[in-house]
Design an enzyme around this catalytic site. Structure first.
Site, PDB file in Angstrom:
ATOM      1  N   SER A   1       0.856  -1.355  -0.338  1.00 38.37           N
ATOM      2  CA  SER A   1       0.174   0.333   0.117  1.00 38.37           C
ATOM      3  C   SER A   1       0.696   1.272  -0.450  1.00 38.37           C
ATOM      4  O   SER A   1       0.724   2.455  -0.453  1.00 38.37           O
ATOM      5  CB  SER A   1      -0.868  -0.259   0.897  1.00 38.37           C
ATOM      6  OG  SER A   1      -0.199  -0.480   2.204  1.00 38.37           O
TER       7      SER A   1
ATOM      8  N   ASP B   1      -3.577   5.759  11.829  1.00 32.85           N
ATOM      9  CA  ASP B   1      -3.054   5.622  10.569  1.00 32.85           C
ATOM     10  C   ASP B   1      -2.112   6.118  10.317  1.00 32.85           C
ATOM     11  O   ASP B   1      -1.629   7.091  10.303  1.00 32.85           O
ATOM     12  CB  ASP B   1      -3.632   5.734   9.580  1.00 32.85           C
ATOM     13  CG  ASP B   1      -2.607   4.859   8.759  1.00 32.85           C
ATOM     14  OD1 ASP B   1      -1.797   4.854   8.433  1.00 32.85           O
ATOM     15  OD2 ASP B   1      -3.193   4.738   7.115  1.00 32.85           O
TER      16      ASP B   1
ATOM     17  N   HIS C   1       0.452   5.464   6.657  1.00 32.44           N
ATOM     18  CA  HIS C   1       0.706   5.823   5.096  1.00 32.44           C
ATOM     19  C   HIS C   1       0.153   7.289   5.146  1.00 32.44           C
ATOM     20  O   HIS C   1       0.988   7.832   6.225  1.00 32.44           O
ATOM     21  CB  HIS C   1      -0.773   5.481   4.686  1.00 32.44           C
ATOM     22  CG  HIS C   1      -0.798   3.797   4.354  1.00 32.44           C
ATOM     23  ND1 HIS C   1      -1.717   3.190   5.685  1.00 32.44           N
ATOM     24  CD2 HIS C   1      -0.158   2.869   3.294  1.00 32.44           C
ATOM     25  CE1 HIS C   1      -1.854   1.706   4.784  1.00 32.44           C
ATOM     26  NE2 HIS C   1      -0.888   1.680   4.021  1.00 32.44           N
TER      27      HIS C   1
END
Length: 351
Positions: free
Chosen positions: A104, A328, A331
């Site tokens: 990702s 998160d 990311h």
């Protein structure tokens, strides 16, 4: 008349000399040593101009209230980076294919590049398709394909009667990578996953099968398999190869001398200076050791240190967790830090 002719001859010569000096500067400069400096002209695009940003990266659309994280530019210590020119990139790679291969974090960088190109060239024809695990975004007016192959380990995970096998010696997925013009590889994010998030049951090395093993050792074995694939399959005259480097996370404020911070939430500024207090991750040492064994040219897109300095650049609660409170710090927001990864890629490819 003679003076006019002299001017006509001299101007191309001067332009050539300027270009040579710029290329020499780029060749001698380490783009990855530097610091983040305020720049009011950033970001490179507005999120509203790129409808392709996935929810987990679209921090402003998810109501992130601060915007100072958008107003910083990476400044190498000894040189200047050329500003991104989308049309120059598309013309350079007209009729060609660029592929990101990885997890990702590769998707993060892939979407960033699409946005940097799309937002800059105005209304342009495009096509989005997906074939298996490969996503393809084509700029139709230029015939440029920006591709993503989701392959989190680079080596194969195969289903057998005993369960899912992470095969550190096998890289059948490589058949999708042949004949491309530029490939940017990446793996690391998934190597320490355990429990329900771990997508394999056993590890295989040669004829031996293990329930588990030291993850850093497994990571290096997989990289060696990938390195052999590069040496056996890449034609440097056709394909330029990069490795993305290790993208860091920020879950422990002690790492940046802020011990009361338990995550990246409410971080609004980069770390000051050019060095991260906690140092570089061991995985980067492993990666560099393997890269040094490859005979074919592979350029490390060494984004680790510059990204370590960006504790402010993650979605935190403004990604997929915007509605649930999920955190998160792995990311990156878009626009954001991956745009600089692509700016560096652009400078290495174009100049």
């Amino acid at each position: 008349m003679n003076f006019v002719w002299a001017q006509m001859l001299l101007i191309p010569l001067l332009l050539h000399l300027v270009l040579e000096l710029h290329q020499a500067n780029a060749g001698s400069c380490n783009f990855f040593q530097g610091s983040w400096v305020p720049d009011s002209s950033y970001p490179l695009y507005n999120y509203t101009a790129c409808p392709f940003i996935q929810k987990e990266f679209n921090c402003l659309k998810n109501a992130r209230p601060d915007q100072m994280y958008l107003k910083h530019r990476w400044q190498p210590q000894d040189c200047q980076l050329a500003r991104f020119d989308a049309r120059e990139f598309l013309l350079k790679f007209k009729g060609k294919s660029v592929m990101f291969v990885g997890d990702s974090l590769s998707r993060n960088q892939w979407q960033s590049l699409i946005c940097m190109l799309y937002a800059s060239v105005g209304r342009t024809k495009y096509n989005e398709t997906r074939v298996g695990d490969v996503s393809i975004f084509t700029f139709m007016d230029f015939g440029v394909k920006i591709m993503l192959d989701r392959n989190v380990y680079l080596v194969d995970v195969v289903m057998e009667k005993t369960g899912r096998i992470l095969n550190l010696d096998s890289i059948e997925g490589g058949k999708l990578w042949k004949g491309l013009d530029v490939i940017i590889f990446n793996t690391w994010h998934w190597w320490n996953r355990r429990g329900e998030g771990q997508p394999w049951d056993y590890i295989r090395v040669g004829n031996q099968t293990f329930k588990d093993m030291d993850r850093m050792v497994a990571f290096e074995m997989a990289l060696n398999t990938w390195a052999k694939w590069v040496d056996d399959n890449i034609d440097p005259a056709k394909t330029t190869v990069f490795f993305q480097g290790i993208s860091p996370s920020h879950y422990n404020g002690t790492d940046w001398n802020e011990p009361t911070a338990k995550s990246c939430v409410r971080q609004e500024e980069p770390v000051v200076g050019s060095r991260y207090p906690a140092g570089l991750p061991p995985a980067l040492t492993v990666l560099k050791r393997v890269l040094n064994t490859i005979k074919k040219p592979v350029q490390l897109l060494d984004i680790t240190n510059l990204s370590l300095l960006r504790k402010d650049g993650h979605p935190s609660i403004y990604g997929l967790g915007a509605a649930t409170g999920g955190m998160d710090c792995s990311h990156w927001c878009l626009p954001g830090v991956p745009d600089t990864w692509n700016l560096l890629l652009y400078n290495l490819l174009i100049l």
